[in-house]
Design an enzyme around this catalytic site. Structure first.
Site, PDB file in Angstrom:
ATOM      1  N   ASP B 336      22.644 122.197  51.441  1.00  0.00           N
ATOM      2  CA  ASP B 336      22.658 121.345  50.240  1.00  0.00           C
ATOM      3  C   ASP B 336      23.039 119.928  50.676  1.00  0.00           C
ATOM      4  O   ASP B 336      24.167 119.679  51.102  1.00  0.00           O
ATOM      5  CB  ASP B 336      23.674 121.930  49.252  1.00  0.00           C
ATOM      6  CG  ASP B 336      23.658 121.204  47.908  1.00  0.00           C
ATOM      7  OD1 ASP B 336      23.170 120.056  47.844  1.00  0.00           O
ATOM      8  OD2 ASP B 336      24.130 121.797  46.918  1.00  0.00           O
ATOM      9  N   HIS B 337      22.088 119.026  50.537  1.00  0.00           N
ATOM     10  CA  HIS B 337      22.347 117.658  51.034  1.00  0.00           C
ATOM     11  C   HIS B 337      23.385 116.908  50.210  1.00  0.00           C
ATOM     12  O   HIS B 337      23.836 115.821  50.608  1.00  0.00           O
ATOM     13  CB  HIS B 337      21.048 116.849  51.079  1.00  0.00           C
ATOM     14  CG  HIS B 337      20.974 115.921  52.259  1.00  0.00           C
ATOM     15  ND1 HIS B 337      22.047 115.110  52.634  1.00  0.00           N
ATOM     16  CD2 HIS B 337      19.973 115.682  53.138  1.00  0.00           C
ATOM     17  CE1 HIS B 337      21.692 114.402  53.684  1.00  0.00           C
ATOM     18  NE2 HIS B 337      20.447 114.733  54.020  1.00  0.00           N
TER      19      HIS B 337
END
Lengths: 338, 373, 320
Positions: B336-337
């Site tokens: 998850d950036h």
């Protein structure tokens, strides 16, 4: 092939059977009188001239006598074709028909047979209550009789021949409005049904119905005048995409229930149209048979469209109200398809 | 008084549950405590018991339908409370031919709305049902039950989480040798150490240095979780379940291996309880046993990452300018950036790789978050 | 009258005795409940059945009524076939389908009896029509009672028979009662035979207790019919000893009336005459009597030993 009216077809059948079998004779009122009518609906015209008055016997107005004499002669090897002028008069001879003709073979343990044909014109024709009944349904309730109801010239000739050759008492109902009689005896509201009738000898066995019109959405079973009204109704319904299968029973006893059951298996709906009164009528019998034997195939209740339970009234507007019309048939079909 | 049957609140995250099956038919007798219907929560099938004796008189929610908790699903009434009017009203009206066809084609009349007079079910209604089943030239399988839940979650995940992916290849030759030795040593105990167990242990050690990967994203917050609860994706006939191995940080490799075996077996048997599905902080998906070289997995929200592991196979590797055959395994980490970025993840993977390429580390203990001998 | 050969006279006597002993014996079984239905018996009227039928040829026909036993025996229906039918056995003349009121045997010229009062008369007339059309010189006798002469069917039949000049002899057995109603209550005429003139045919009144008179008048009427002379109405004054049926104690009849008619008993009367003329001896009488008794017993035993019909046969013989 010549086209005949029903009256002509019946006359031809009588003539051919009388020629073929010398034991056939006619007995009734006004049937052979020289210069007369040939019966109330012209059917026996010319036959007395051809076969003589010992084979075309005119009687007093004595229905009990007519039928009783015919029964006696029938037991002694003759094949009488007796007639009453209106089926209403069958009641005058009811004891002879129901207590004698229907039962003599049975109660004698098979010693005798009664090969009698009793012809009776049926249906309402604007003459009032006592000349208007449709009594075919009544006679199915007397074991020992056979009941025939021809609706076309082809059927009439073939069925009458079979009836005359049958060894049992046969009630042969002819609808007054379907005779197609011409001249002075023409019925005001009559329909002239012309049909191709083979000139040669042919019979139609009793107990076989005829699918007069193939369809898939609903089955109508109807006889005599009601058959023709149902066919007219079917033509109109066809324009709206409703395809009615119309079955002509041709005989009420013996009754071809198989043809109707097979039709109901296909269409899942049954409407019976009958000119007799509704309560306890022939339509009720057909409905009962189908509910007993083909219940699983019904998609809607079986319905009867019959004359109302009233004596037939005189005034044309009243008479046409009580008897099923083409419009009422169409209406009933549509209601059953909702 | 007739009693309402309601959709239970089972302590799950979603507020809607799917009613999988009614275990009793309309009109049947029901006893208090008897299993009455089955629901599907996010994670598992659950049976719900009847709360009273009586007759199941009404069903308002049918099998396969979802409804929020506390929805009235049906009614149980005492026999004396049922009026004959109700009984007549409840009688299914169908024409004889419709009944016949329905019976022949195994169609449940109570599921059909009749279009005939008075709501009568007629032939056409049955034919429509048959036609629908026939005209389709493909086989239609509704997406329901577990599949549906998975579908919803995957859509949610993919659409709300900015995924990025980093792949690396790990030399598992030493790990292969260690596994052989361990399996031989533990044969008498009936234990085998799976590669998944080793990877789980490796992850747990790596997380000591990279705790941000063992975290949950909740709106604007990143909850870094102390316990390392690694879920392992197990495939079943009708979908995937992800049972969780809790607190792997406190467990040895052998303990993890044993627990993992047990959990997978339970998952396949369908005997996992709700607790087993709870609290995951990271997910491992291993398709190595299926000849898959590498793949990319979708993050299980609200987790931060998921590791997709391919098969261990011999590949030609250049080592010291020599080509040798080494046992290699491709892994892809989806992240998850919002929580992490590429450099950090790259370093994490480096660490993971190091552990697995020097697998003796897996046998070390952990005390106060530090490895020790 | 007594010009008949001895043979014929003895035949007349034996026939009457046969009917009487048969009916008396059958009554015994009725009382025991062995005969399922009621009986309409003929005791007292024997002279008519015998007098009429003896005047007929074998191929002549008769029609009968609800009271047919006497006619049947006189015309020649085997006694066995009658008893078996009464007992409801399959060997009966009607295969147990008809019972007492429908006795008949086509092979010897008796049509199944008709139980509706008066309904056999038009049928007999039709038989006569058949004979005329076939030109066979056969004759038919229509038996009926005083009550039937008031039915419309009587009127229509006699009228048509007269108009067509048919070979039929109408034999009216006036036993003074239509069921329980005395004829004076239902007819203004003294003699039913007087009605014949309404149709233009001869009407004869005869003493129904005198077998020779019946035989004579029937002969004349039959000859006339055979020669194309048309129908005749013969009224036989007679009396039935029993009630209308065996369930009828006939309390509506005064004892004096019964006694009056019993004094004219046709069998006693005839026996006396034959004794007087030395045509019959006591011995011969005993012989004839015991022959008849034996015949009756044989017939009864035959009926007792005959099997019942199997129930499914109830569905047979509806249609030819």
């Amino acid at each position: 092939m010549p086209k005949l009216t029903i009256a002509e077809a019946i006359r031809e059948a009588l003539r051919e059977e009388m020629m073929r079998d010398s034991s056939v004779f006619l007995i009734g009122e006004d049937i052979g009188i020289p210069g007369g009518w040939g019966g109330p609906f012209t059917v026996t015209q010319g036959l007395a001239e051809e076969f003589g008055h010992e084979r075309v016997i005119d009687t007093p107005i004595s229905e009990t006598g007519i039928v009783g004499l015919a029964i006696g002669a029938a037991m002694m090897g003759f094949r009488p074709v007796a007639e009453v002028q209106y089926c209403d008069f069958l009641f005058c001879a009811m004891d002879q028909i129901a207590n004698q003709a229907a039962k003599l073979r049975y109660m004698s343990g098979g010693q005798v047979k009664v090969p009698l044909v009793l012809r009776a014109p049926t249906g309402a024709t604007g003459r009032g209550t006592q000349h208007a009944q449709s009594l075919e349904g009544l006679f199915i309730h007397i074991p020992g009789l056979k009941v025939v109801v021809p609706s076309t010239p082809y059927d009439a000739k073939g069925l009458l021949k079979s009836s005359i050759r049958d060894d049992n008492p046969v009630l042969f109902f002819e609808h007054k409005l379907l005779y197609g009689s011409r001249g002075a005896r023409k019925e005001r509201a009559g329909i002239e049904i012309l049909g191709e009738v083979p000139e040669e000898d042919y019979t139609i066995p009793l107990g076989i119905a005829d699918v007069k019109r193939v369809g898939k959405d609903i089955t109508i079973v109807a006889k005599l005048l009601m058959l023709h009204r149902s066919l007219e109704a079917a033509e109109e319904l066809s324009k709206e995409g409703i395809e009615v299968e119309v079955i002509d029973p041709r005989t009420l006893v013996p009754f071809d229930k198989e043809t109707i059951i097979n039709s109901v298996k296909k269409t899942n709906r049954l409407l019976i149209v009958d000119e007799g009164p509704k309560t306890g009528g022939w339509a009720a019998e057909v409905a009962a048979i189908i509910v007993e034997e083909a219940m699983d195939y019904l998609d809607a209740p079986v319905r009867r469209l019959c004359t109302y339970d009233v004596p037939i009234p005189f005034s044309p507007v009243l008479e046409s109200y009580v008897i099923p019309s083409k419009e009422r048939i169409i209406q009933a079909v549509k209601e059953m398809l909702m | 008084m007739p009693v309402e049957i309601v959709m239970p609140k089972l302590g799950q995250i979603s507020e809607e549950l799917t009613l999988l099956r009614w275990l009793k038919k309309k009109g049947e007798k029901v006893s208090k405590g008897e299993p009455l219907f089955e629901v599907l929560t996010d994670k598992a099938n659950m049976e719900v018991e009847a709360t009273t004796d009586g007759i199941l008189t009404d069903i308002f929610v049918n099998e396969g339908e979802t409804a929020p908790t506390l929805t009235v699903l049906g009614i149980i009434a005492k026999p004396e409370e049922i009026s004959s009017e109700e009984m007549i009203r409840d009688r299914i009206k169908a024409s004889p031919i419709a009944k016949k066809l329905a019976k022949e084609c195994n169609i449940d009349l109570s599921q059909i709305k009749g279009t005939g007079p008075d709501g009568r079910i007629v032939k056409e209604d049955i034919l429509k049902v048959i036609q629908n089943e026939e005209t389709v030239s493909e086989e239609i399988i509704p997406i329901s039950g577990i599949r549906r839940v998975i579908a919803q979650r995957m859509v949610e995940s993919k659409s709300s989480i900015p995924h990025f992916y980093i792949k690396t290849s790990i030399n598992m030759t030493e790990a292969v040798n260690l596994k052989k030795a361990l399996d031989a040593y533990l044969e008498k105990q009936g234990v085998t150490v799976s590669y998944s167990a080793m990877i789980i242990k490796a992850l747990a050690i790596a997380f000591l240095e990279f705790p941000v990967l063992n975290a949950l994203v909740k709106e604007d917050e990143l909850h870094i979780v102390k316990d390392i609860n690694i879920g392992i994706a197990v495939s079943l006939d009708d979908g995937v379940v992800v049972p969780v191995l809790h607190k792997v940080n406190e467990k040895t490799l052998i303990e993890i291996a044993k627990e993992l075996e047990g959990i997978v077996r339970k998952a396949r048997e369908g005997s996992l309880d709700a607790k087993a599905m709870d609290g995951g902080t990271f997910t491992l998906s291993n398709l190595g046993m299926y000849d898959v070289e590498e793949f990319t997995a979708i993050i299980n929200p609200p987790q931060v990452a998921i590791l997709a592991v391919g098969k261990i196979e011999e590949r030609p590797i250049v080592k010291n300018s020599q080509v040798t055959a080494q046992w290699m395994m491709s892994v892809t980490l989806s992240c998850d950036h919002r929580a992490v970025d590429g450099v950090l993840v790259g370093k994490f993977l480096e660490k993971l790789k190091f552990i697995l390429e020097n697998p003796f580390i897996l046998l070390l203990g952990v005390r106060e978050k530090r490895l020790c001998l | 009258m007594i010009n008949l050969e001895k043979e014929k006279l003895l035949l007349l006597y034996k026939q009457m005795l046969s009917i009487r002993l048969f009916e008396d014996r059958i009554y015994h079984f009725f009382l025991q409940g062995i005969i399922p239905s009621t009986l309409h018996q003929y005791q007292g009227q024997e002279a008519i059945a015998v007098g009429v039928c003896t005047a007929l040829n074998k191929d002549d026909f008769i029609t009968s009524t609800h009271r047919p036993h006497g006619h049947a025996i006189a015309k020649g229906v085997p006694m066995k076939k009658i008893t078996a039918e009464l007992f409801g056995k399959v060997t009966g003349c009607c295969r147990a389908k008809g019972g007492s009121m429908h006795i008949g045997d086509y092979s010897i010229g008796m049509l199944p009896a008709i139980a509706i009062v008066g309904s056999g008369i038009p049928i007999a007339t039709g038989v006569a029509l058949a004979f005329k059309l076939k030109k066979t010189k056969q004759v038919v006798v229509s038996f009926f009672g005083d009550g039937a002469s008031n039915q419309g069917s009587f009127h229509e039949s006699l009228n048509m028979a007269a108009v067509y000049n048919l070979p039929v002899v109408y034999v009216c057995e006036n036993n003074l009662y239509g069921a329980s109603t005395h004829i004076s209550k239902v007819m203004k005429l003294e003699n039913i035979a007087d009605r014949a003139s309404a149709y233009g045919i001869p009407g004869i009144v005869a003493d129904g207790m005198d077998v020779l008179e019946i035989y004579r008048v029937t002969n004349e009427a039959v000859e006339r019919a055979r020669e194309g002379g048309g129908p005749t109405l013969i009224e036989c004054k007679t009396y039935r000893y029993s009630g209308h049926s065996r369930s009828d104690p006939a309390k509506y009849r005064p004892k004096e009336e019964v006694d009056f008619w019993k004094a004219k008993d046709p069998i006693l009367q005839f026996r006396r005459k034959m004794f007087e003329m030395n045509i019959l001896t006591q011995e011969e009488d005993e012989k004839i009597k015991s022959e008849v008794e034996k015949e009756v017993e044989v017939a009864i035993n035959f009926a007792i030993e005959s099997p019942l019909p199997s129930p499914e046969t109830a569905l047979e013989d509806v249609y030819a």
